[in-house]
Design an enzyme around this catalytic site. Structure first.
Site, PDB file in Angstrom:
ATOM      1  N   TYR A 225       0.902 -17.575 -14.582  1.00 51.13           N
ATOM      2  CA  TYR A 225       0.312 -17.312 -13.259  1.00 51.13           C
ATOM      3  C   TYR A 225       0.213 -18.615 -12.447  1.00 51.13           C
ATOM      4  O   TYR A 225       0.589 -18.657 -11.267  1.00 51.13           O
ATOM      5  CB  TYR A 225      -1.057 -16.675 -13.457  1.00 51.13           C
ATOM      6  CG  TYR A 225      -1.737 -16.221 -12.181  1.00 51.13           C
ATOM      7  CD1 TYR A 225      -1.339 -15.061 -11.531  1.00 51.13           C
ATOM      8  CD2 TYR A 225      -2.785 -16.959 -11.635  1.00 51.13           C
ATOM      9  CE1 TYR A 225      -1.972 -14.640 -10.368  1.00 51.13           C
ATOM     10  CE2 TYR A 225      -3.420 -16.541 -10.478  1.00 51.13           C
ATOM     11  CZ  TYR A 225      -3.012 -15.378  -9.845  1.00 51.13           C
ATOM     12  OH  TYR A 225      -3.643 -14.975  -8.694  1.00 51.13           O
TER      13      TYR A 225
ATOM     14  N   LYS B 170       2.119 -19.543  -8.930  1.00 54.87           N
ATOM     15  CA  LYS B 170       1.394 -19.828  -7.683  1.00 54.87           C
ATOM     16  C   LYS B 170       1.694 -21.251  -7.186  1.00 54.87           C
ATOM     17  O   LYS B 170       1.743 -21.490  -5.978  1.00 54.87           O
ATOM     18  CB  LYS B 170      -0.108 -19.603  -7.875  1.00 54.87           C
ATOM     19  CG  LYS B 170      -0.459 -18.125  -8.136  1.00 54.87           C
ATOM     20  CD  LYS B 170      -0.048 -17.218  -6.972  1.00 54.87           C
ATOM     21  CE  LYS B 170      -0.549 -15.808  -7.120  1.00 54.87           C
ATOM     22  NZ  LYS B 170      -0.190 -14.960  -5.964  1.00 54.87           N
TER      23      LYS B 170
HETATM   24  P1  NAP Z   1      -4.923  -6.384  -7.187  1.00 57.30           P
HETATM   25  O1  NAP Z   1      -6.226  -5.796  -6.804  1.00 57.30           O
HETATM   26  O2  NAP Z   1      -4.454  -6.299  -8.590  1.00 57.30           O
HETATM   27  O3  NAP Z   1      -3.804  -5.787  -6.201  1.00 57.30           O
HETATM   28  C1  NAP Z   1      -2.467  -6.207  -6.297  1.00 57.30           C
HETATM   29  C2  NAP Z   1      -1.613  -5.246  -5.519  1.00 57.30           C
HETATM   30  O4  NAP Z   1      -0.228  -5.667  -5.637  1.00 57.30           O
HETATM   31  C3  NAP Z   1      -1.689  -3.826  -6.062  1.00 57.30           C
HETATM   32  O5  NAP Z   1      -1.804  -2.918  -4.983  1.00 57.30           O
HETATM   33  C4  NAP Z   1      -0.376  -3.672  -6.795  1.00 57.30           C
HETATM   34  O6  NAP Z   1       0.152  -2.350  -6.814  1.00 57.30           O
HETATM   35  C5  NAP Z   1       0.552  -4.527  -5.961  1.00 57.30           C
HETATM   36  N1  NAP Z   1       1.757  -4.882  -6.707  1.00 57.30           N
HETATM   37  C6  NAP Z   1       1.824  -5.391  -7.974  1.00 57.30           C
HETATM   38  N2  NAP Z   1       3.107  -5.574  -8.329  1.00 57.30           N
HETATM   39  C7  NAP Z   1       3.872  -5.163  -7.273  1.00 57.30           C
HETATM   40  C8  NAP Z   1       5.257  -5.102  -7.042  1.00 57.30           C
HETATM   41  N3  NAP Z   1       6.142  -5.495  -7.970  1.00 57.30           N
HETATM   42  N4  NAP Z   1       5.716  -4.626  -5.859  1.00 57.30           N
HETATM   43  C9  NAP Z   1       4.820  -4.208  -4.901  1.00 57.30           C
HETATM   44  N5  NAP Z   1       3.483  -4.248  -5.069  1.00 57.30           N
HETATM   45  C10 NAP Z   1       3.014  -4.725  -6.248  1.00 57.30           C
HETATM   46  O7  NAP Z   1      -4.877  -7.948  -6.830  1.00 57.30           O
HETATM   47  P2  NAP Z   1      -5.711  -8.804  -5.765  1.00 57.30           P
HETATM   48  O8  NAP Z   1      -6.836  -9.426  -6.491  1.00 57.30           O
HETATM   49  O9  NAP Z   1      -5.946  -8.037  -4.539  1.00 57.30           O
HETATM   50  O10 NAP Z   1      -4.641  -9.966  -5.508  1.00 57.30           O
HETATM   51  C11 NAP Z   1      -3.805 -10.008  -4.361  1.00 57.30           C
HETATM   52  C12 NAP Z   1      -3.120 -11.363  -4.316  1.00 57.30           C
HETATM   53  O11 NAP Z   1      -4.103 -12.392  -4.283  1.00 57.30           O
HETATM   54  C13 NAP Z   1      -2.248 -11.645  -5.536  1.00 57.30           C
HETATM   55  O12 NAP Z   1      -1.098 -12.364  -5.143  1.00 57.30           O
HETATM   56  C14 NAP Z   1      -3.147 -12.511  -6.394  1.00 57.30           C
HETATM   57  O13 NAP Z   1      -2.409 -13.309  -7.266  1.00 57.30           O
HETATM   58  C15 NAP Z   1      -3.865 -13.299  -5.335  1.00 57.30           C
HETATM   59  N6  NAP Z   1      -5.123 -13.891  -5.782  1.00 57.30           N
HETATM   60  C16 NAP Z   1      -6.155 -13.107  -6.222  1.00 57.30           C
HETATM   61  C17 NAP Z   1      -7.322 -13.722  -6.631  1.00 57.30           C
HETATM   62  C18 NAP Z   1      -8.499 -12.933  -7.113  1.00 57.30           C
HETATM   63  O14 NAP Z   1      -9.459 -13.546  -7.559  1.00 57.30           O
HETATM   64  N7  NAP Z   1      -8.516 -11.629  -7.045  1.00 57.30           N
HETATM   65  C19 NAP Z   1      -7.430 -15.116  -6.608  1.00 57.30           C
HETATM   66  C20 NAP Z   1      -6.379 -15.872  -6.159  1.00 57.30           C
HETATM   67  C21 NAP Z   1      -5.225 -15.243  -5.746  1.00 57.30           C
HETATM   68  P3  NAP Z   1      -0.424  -1.214  -7.803  1.00 57.30           P
HETATM   69  O15 NAP Z   1      -1.689  -0.764  -7.160  1.00 57.30           O
HETATM   70  O16 NAP Z   1       0.624  -0.159  -7.785  1.00 57.30           O
HETATM   71  O17 NAP Z   1      -0.582  -1.873  -9.125  1.00 57.30           O
END
Ligand code: NAP
Length: 245
Positions: free
Chosen positions: A153, A157
């Protein structure tokens, strides 16, 4: 603020992608919502319409180049242009380095880094013709500082940050800006999956002493997507409660 703009958001059906879609829509942007999950997409599209804007949904996988081409075609068919791309789709497959499986490495690099590359390559063709556009990549604080159990991861990133800077230099001559937002620990399904003890330990490392919200991230994205950020490119904006400075 974003009246008449068209924004394509990947991973839009929940978490940060859903918040970004709604925050941009409330400012007038029409949204092309992309995700693997068609039911979640329909729910978000309804919420966008309730907020007074317009949405189309595209079921697509960011790791498949045909899907990346198709989402752009659908966006242009529906709205005639694309002003904003948010590369948000992301996954985790955490484990300590020695136990990390090849498949876990490949899956995370594919979605988080190759997915951003494929969607950017596809959208850039439209933005280059328009001679305008802005691309915002969702990176992560751990891409800047590293984290135990997240070699795949963190590498993905950090790669997104390199991709951001390279694309910012390359696309500036076309009047396209490229920036990254690097969230810290944000309360979503992704962090919900962590044990409560780990979440509490994490919160204790954050100067503002709480996890962030998806809207905290979406508000930074909104600024970068707006004309107010027209002279900002190649930058990484941390939204991390002071966790990394
Ligand atoms: P999340 O709740 O797991 O949502 C991720 C979304 O991406 C889901 O809707 C998922 O679809 C979709 N997805 C996954 N693989 C995909 C693919 N191959 N093609 C199209 N869509 C896909 O994650 P989040 O926490 O909102 O994170 C969003 C972004 O922020 C990510 O890039 C993550 O790395 C980044 N981020 C998050 C955090 C945190 O603390 N949450 C911190 C830093 C960065 P499904 O619903 O079908 O699975």
């Amino acid at each position: 603020m974003l009246k008449d703009k068209v924004a394509l958001v990947t991973g839009a059906s929940r978490g940060i992608g859903r918040s970004i879609s709604l925050v941009l829509a409330r400012q007038g942007a029409r949204i092309v919502a992309v995700d693997l999950d068609p039911e979640g997409l329909e729910k978000v599209a309804d919420e966008i319409r309730e907020a007074g804007s317009d949405a189309v949904v595209v079921k697509g996988n960011v790791t498949v180049s045909e899907d990346a081409e198709r989402m752009v075609e659908e966006a242009v068919k529906a709205f005639g242009r694309i002003d904003i791309l948010i590369n948000n789709a992301g996954i985790t497959r955490d484990s300590l380095l020695v136990r990390m499986k090849d498949e876990d490495w490949d899956a995370v690099l594919n979605v988080n880094l190759k997915g951003a590359f494929l969607c950017t390559r596809s959208v850039t063709k439209v933005m280059s013709k328009q001679r305008s556009g802005t691309i915002i990549n969702i990176a992560s604080v751990v891409g800047q500082m590293g984290n135990i159990g997240q070699a795949n991861y963190c590498a993905s990133k950090a790669g997104v940050i390199g991709l951001t800077k390279s694309n910012a230099r390359e696309l500036a001559r076309r009047n396209i800006t490229v920036n990254a937002v690097a969230p810290g620990f944000i309360a979503t399904d992704m962090t919900e999956a962590m044990p409560e003890k780990v979440r509490q330990e994490l919160a204790a490392q954050i100067p503002l002493n709480r996890l962030g919200s998806a809207d905290d991230v979406a508000n930074a994205v909104l600024f970068l997507a707006s004309d107010q950020a027209a002279y900002i490119t190649g930058q990484v904006i941390g939204v991390n409660g002071g966790m990394y400075m």
